[in-house]
Structure formats: C-alpha cells, structure tokens
Motif scaffolding. Structure first.
Motif, short mmCIF file in Angstrom:
data_model
loop_
_atom_site.label_atom_id
_atom_site.label_comp_id
_atom_site.label_asym_id
_atom_site.label_seq_id
_atom_site.Cartn_x
_atom_site.Cartn_y
_atom_site.Cartn_z
N ASP A 126 0.85 -1.20 0.00
CA ASP A 126 0.00 0.00 0.00
C ASP A 126 0.88 1.24 0.00
O ASP A 126 2.05 1.20 0.39
N ALA A 127 0.30 2.35 -0.39
CA ALA A 127 1.00 3.63 -0.28
C ALA A 127 -0.03 4.73 -0.23
O ALA A 127 -1.15 4.57 -0.74
N SER A 128 0.33 5.84 0.40
CA SER A 128 -0.58 6.98 0.41
C SER A 128 0.21 8.26 0.19
O SER A 128 0.20 8.85 -0.87
N CYS A 129 0.97 8.70 1.21
CA CYS A 129 1.65 10.00 1.10
C CYS A 129 2.87 9.94 0.17
O CYS A 129 3.25 10.92 -0.44
N GLU A 130 3.48 8.77 0.07
CA GLU A 130 4.73 8.56 -0.67
C GLU A 130 5.82 9.55 -0.27
O GLU A 130 6.65 9.96 -1.07
N GLY A 131 5.80 9.95 0.99
CA GLY A 131 6.81 10.87 1.49
C GLY A 131 7.26 10.55 2.91
O GLY A 131 7.83 11.40 3.59
N ILE A 178 5.51 9.88 5.73
CA ILE A 178 4.82 10.42 6.92
C ILE A 178 3.56 9.66 7.32
O ILE A 178 3.01 9.90 8.38
N CYS A 179 3.09 8.73 6.47
CA CYS A 179 1.80 8.11 6.80
C CYS A 179 1.91 6.66 7.25
O CYS A 179 1.00 6.14 7.89
N GLY A 180 2.96 5.98 6.92
CA GLY A 180 3.15 4.60 7.38
C GLY A 180 2.47 3.54 6.53
O GLY A 180 2.54 2.36 6.83
N ALA A 181 1.79 3.95 5.44
CA ALA A 181 1.02 2.98 4.65
C ALA A 181 1.91 1.92 4.00
O ALA A 181 1.49 0.78 3.81
N CYS A 182 3.14 2.29 3.64
CA CYS A 182 3.97 1.38 2.85
C CYS A 182 4.95 0.59 3.74
O CYS A 182 5.95 0.09 3.24
N LEU A 216 10.58 -0.95 7.70
CA LEU A 216 10.99 0.26 6.98
C LEU A 216 9.79 0.76 6.18
O LEU A 216 8.81 0.04 5.98
N LEU A 217 9.86 2.02 5.75
CA LEU A 217 8.83 2.58 4.88
C LEU A 217 9.40 2.62 3.46
O LEU A 217 10.34 3.37 3.17
N ALA A 218 8.80 1.83 2.59
CA ALA A 218 9.40 1.58 1.28
C ALA A 218 9.39 2.81 0.38
O ALA A 218 10.16 2.88 -0.57
N CYS A 219 8.53 3.78 0.66
CA CYS A 219 8.47 4.93 -0.26
C CYS A 219 9.68 5.84 -0.11
O CYS A 219 10.01 6.57 -1.04
N VAL A 220 10.35 5.81 1.03
CA VAL A 220 11.49 6.71 1.22
C VAL A 220 12.80 6.00 1.58
O VAL A 220 13.85 6.63 1.55
S1 FES Z 1 3.31 5.92 1.51
FE1 FES Z 1 3.18 7.15 3.28
S2 FES Z 1 4.92 6.54 4.39
FE2 FES Z 1 5.16 5.53 2.51
#
Ligand code: FES
Lengths: 175, 314
Positions: B262-267, B269-273, B298-302
């Motif tokens: 999953d992903a949401s903010c892609e930055g 800060i949200c924890g989705a990934c 880990l958070l994969a978006c960053v």
């Molecule tokens: S998509 Fe929000 S922390 Fe990775």
C-alpha cells in the motif's frame, strides 16, 4: 536427535486407528467482514458445504481482502483455548478468544493432529482440510504483536459435511 | 492494492468554517476495530486516490469513526469531493487506522498545539487523557471561528482548551504555548500548517529527545540518504529480485516484483507502505517509525539501502 511427539491417537491391533480424545466448544465467534472485530455468540448455524451463517468465510460472500476470502476448505475455523494459555505463558501476552479470529475456540481437542480427519462438533460433522496460517494483518487489527506467537499454532480450517446448530459447551469428538 | 473497509457515512455535521465532520459506521452497524488516539485513515477518493484524515472521535467508541474535513481553497480534489459530492448514506472505502502520532505514554503532562483543522488528532487524544486522568492543555490557533467547535464543546467542561482567534488577537508566543517547558514529565505536540510546525520545531530545538511530536500533513523535504548505494532487492516470499539504483524507489521496485504494498503519502509520513525487512542495512528517512520499529520495519516509499543486498518480507 530424534524427537518423538506424543500423539493423541492410539494405534490398535489390526491397524485400525481409534482416537481417545473428546473436547468441548468453549467460545463461538463470527464477524461479518474482514477487519471487523469478532462477536461472541451463544450458538452458530453451520451450513454444509458453505460456512457459518453471518460469517465472512461463508461461501458466496464477496470479500475485499485475500486472507479472509471465503474458500472451499475454510468454511469454519477452530482454535485451541490451550494455545491462548500457552501464548500467555510463553510471550507474557494476553490473547483473548475474540482476538484469534477463528470461529470455534475448543478445549481438549488436539487440532494439529486432525488434518484430513473427520470429527463431530455437537451434531455437525466437519472435515479438517489444513492448519490455519497466521496473517500479519491480525497485528493491524488488534494493535498487538501477536503474529510470531501464533506461528505453528494458529488453528485448523474445516469443511462442513453435515450442518446444524453448534452451541457453547457442545461436545467435540472423533467421528 | 490497498485493503479497504467499506463504511457508510451515517451523518455529516457542519462543524466550523468550511468544515464537515463525518460519522462513519459499518453499513450493518457492526462494531469497528479499536484504534489509538493520533491515528489517521486514508479515505479513498474516487478517481483521485487516498487522502489521509486523523480520527477525531473518542477512541473508546467502537460504534463509529469520525473524521473532520475542511474544504481547502487549493484542494487537490479530496476535500472538495467530501464537501460537494459526498452525501449522508453514501458508502466510502477507508483503510485501517494507522497511528503515526502516538500519545507519549511516559509523560505526565501533555500540551497540544493545533493550527486550524490540525486540531483533529488532539480531539481523540484529549478524550484519552481525560479517561487516564492525566494533565493536558490544548491550544487551538485559528482565524475566526475554530474548526470542530461542536466536537470541542464536549470537552469544554475540562477547562483545558484555549482557543486563540489569530484574526482578532496577536499570536501567543511559543514560550506561553509551551507551558514553560521543557520540564520533567511534559510532552509537547504540534499539528498544523508547515509554518507552524517549523516554528514549533525551532522553539523546542533544545528540548530533550523524545519530548516533542509533530504530525505532518504534507511530506517535508527528504533528508539526504548518506551512504546510499545500488542494491539487490529481494522479496522473501517469492525469492524475486531486482537491482535498485541509489536514490531509486523501493516502493516502485517492490511493485515491479509483484508485491502488493500500500502507499498513500509517498513521502514517509503516513506509514502505509511499511514492510518488514529481514537482511541488509536500510537507510530509513521516514518521519514516523520509532528507533525500535526501525530495527524490523521500513517505509518503502522513502527508504534507501547502505548494503549491496536487502531482503524484505513481501
Ligand atoms: S506511503 Fe506514506 S509513508 Fe510511505
């Protein structure tokens, strides 16, 4: 080193297998949808070949999440109350009967030995298809780190051969 | 593909300037999962994507979840859809709540500083603090009428809420808002526009580590990934592997390998990934994982990698 596991199955002369255990239904739970909390029931209605009335594993109900999609071999799920106690002991963590997300919490039933076997729950007849596999999303639902504690003791999936009503306290015994 | 819960919009309550509070319930009234104060969920906006909103009701209530949405002038589509399209009785798709802004359990006094609609996570926290019987203060800075005034009214008898109308009075100084901190047992939280978060970060720069928390609305610039290198990314579930360049997106790479992340903010800060990592040396760069959590997740978006191989549970 070879470890010999104690089996609850007695092997009698003439190669016929007779099981020695009997257990009971300690708790009953259903939930309408994946992710939602399980609700305690006094009794549940098992429908042969389908599932439990009102439960998310009932065949024919569309679900959005793979680990709780209905499937042929998972019409009803069971979990040992003894495992809840063991998790409390081993992990110092309280896991409640409504938290393991299986339908029937049993007492005195060696679930891990029953794959491929048929047994009675009250007047119903079920066939165990495979051991349940824990899913990480349970940690998301409970906000508790329970996944590791449930590995290799996550209950049993069954198909319903003869349906009927299952009540708290009903006897569970080999067919 | 995100995993969604379908909920009915039971009530839409206008609650403050350009602000609607939504009461969400299971369509059949089934109880909802428990969540922690400071949690947010993603509301799936059709044709636009996920939008994150803090839960602002009482965490002790499992009957319904509440979010408050302010109609932003420069809305990227999420808030205007909520205000212009969504109606009572509609069914919406949301994710499970994720708590990236938790209460500091060890603190005995909590001061929360909110800018405008940034008050939402603090409404949930205030209910929890009242129940626990710990000392708390909420400062709400807003121009004109405060958002969520009706929701705040339920907590007003505590006498712990200070609203500051910055259209009519000077902005309070940071040392006034921060209750004389740092002091032993005090934890300070801030949620609001970026300028306010920057001011808070500056004002608490010398506070002891772990005594302040910030909730971001939009991802801040990423810190440099010192030591990042090209690496082989491996999925533990399938064994599939691919090379990821230094600076490349692990999230994209995992999806190319067929993983459903999953992903949401892609930055960050949200924890989705969030995914669990098993081998290698990740460089984290997110704003939400605790040092302890980073040891396993880990958070994969960053995230980047400082070793030539990284194995993740996916
Ligand atoms: S998509 Fe929000 S922390 Fe990775």
């Amino acid at each position: 080193m070879t470890e010999t596991l104690a089996s609850p199955i007695d092997v009698e002369a003439g190669a016929s297998h007779r099981s020695t255990w009997t257990g009971t239904v300690a708790h009953l739970h259903v939930t309408a949808r994946a992710f939602l909390p399980m609700r305690s029931q006094e009794s549940v209605e098992l429908v042969a070949g389908c599932g439990i009335v009102g439960d998310r594993y009932m065949l024919g109900i569309e679900q959005g999440f793979y680990s709780e999609k209905p499937e042929e071999g998972r019409q009803v799920t069971l979990f040992e109350s003894e495992v809840l106690e063991a998790i409390g002991r081993d992990y110092k963590m309280e896991l409640l009967p409504e938290e393991h997300r299986r339908n029937i919490t049993t007492t005195g039933v060696p679930l891990n030995w029953l794959v491929g076997k048929r047994f009675r729950i009250g007047s119903c007849l079920v066939e165990a298809t495979r051991l349940s596999i824990p899913c990480r999303h349970i940690e998301e639902i409970l906000q508790k780190q329970v996944f590791d504690a449930m590995v290799h003791r996550s209950g049993l999936n069954c198909r319903i051969l003869v349906g009927g009503t299952v009540r708290l306290g009903d006897e569970i015994r080999p067919e | 593909m995100a995993r969604h819960i379908m909920l009915a919009v039971r009530r839409i309550i206008p609650d403050g300037p350009d602000t609607n509070r939504l009461v969400l319930q299971d369509p059949d009234g089934w109880p909802l999962p428990k969540w922690k104060p400071g949690a947010h969920l993603d509301l799936q906006v059709p044709g636009i994507g996920p939008r994150a909103y803090s839960l602002c009701g009482d965490p002790a209530t499992q009957e319904s979840w509440e979010i408050a949405v302010r109609c932003e002038v420069n809305s990227r589509g999420g808030s205007s859809w909520v205000h212009d399209v969504l109606r009572q009785g509609d069914v919406v798709a949301v994710t499970m709540p994720r708590c990236t802004f938790p209460i500091a359990a060890e603190a005995s006094r909590h001061v929360m500083i909110a800018g405008g609609i940034g008050v939402t996570p603090f409404l949930a926290m205030a209910h929890e603090f009242e129940r626990r019987g710990v000392a708390w203060t909420l400062h709400l800075l807003a121009r004109g009428g405060p958002p969520c005034g009706l929701a705040l009214a339920g907590l007003a008898q505590s006498g712990r809420i200070r609203t500051h109308d910055t259209a009519r009075q000077a902005r309070p100084r940071w040392d006034e808002l921060l209750d004389g901190g740092p002091t032993v047992g005090l934890h300070a939280y801030c949620c609001g526009p970026q300028a306010m978060l920057d001011g808070f970060a500056e004002a608490t720069r010398d506070w002891p580590r772990g005594t302040t928390s910030i909730e971001h609305f939009v991802p801040p610039p990423l810190p440099a990934a010192e030591g990042a290198m090209q690496y082989t990314l491996r999925r533990s579930v399938t064994g599939a592997e691919m090379e990821v360049e230094a600076g490349g997106s692990m999230l994209k790479a995992l999806r190319m390998l067929g993983a459903q992340v999953d992903a949401s903010c892609e930055g960050g800060i949200c924890g989705a990934c969030e995914v669990r990592w098993l081998e290698g040396e990740p460089i984290h760069r997110d704003r939400v994982l605790s040092p302890e959590r980073r040891r396993t997740h880990l958070l994969a978006c960053v995230a980047q990698c400082a070793s030539d191989r990284l194995v993740v549970e996916a």
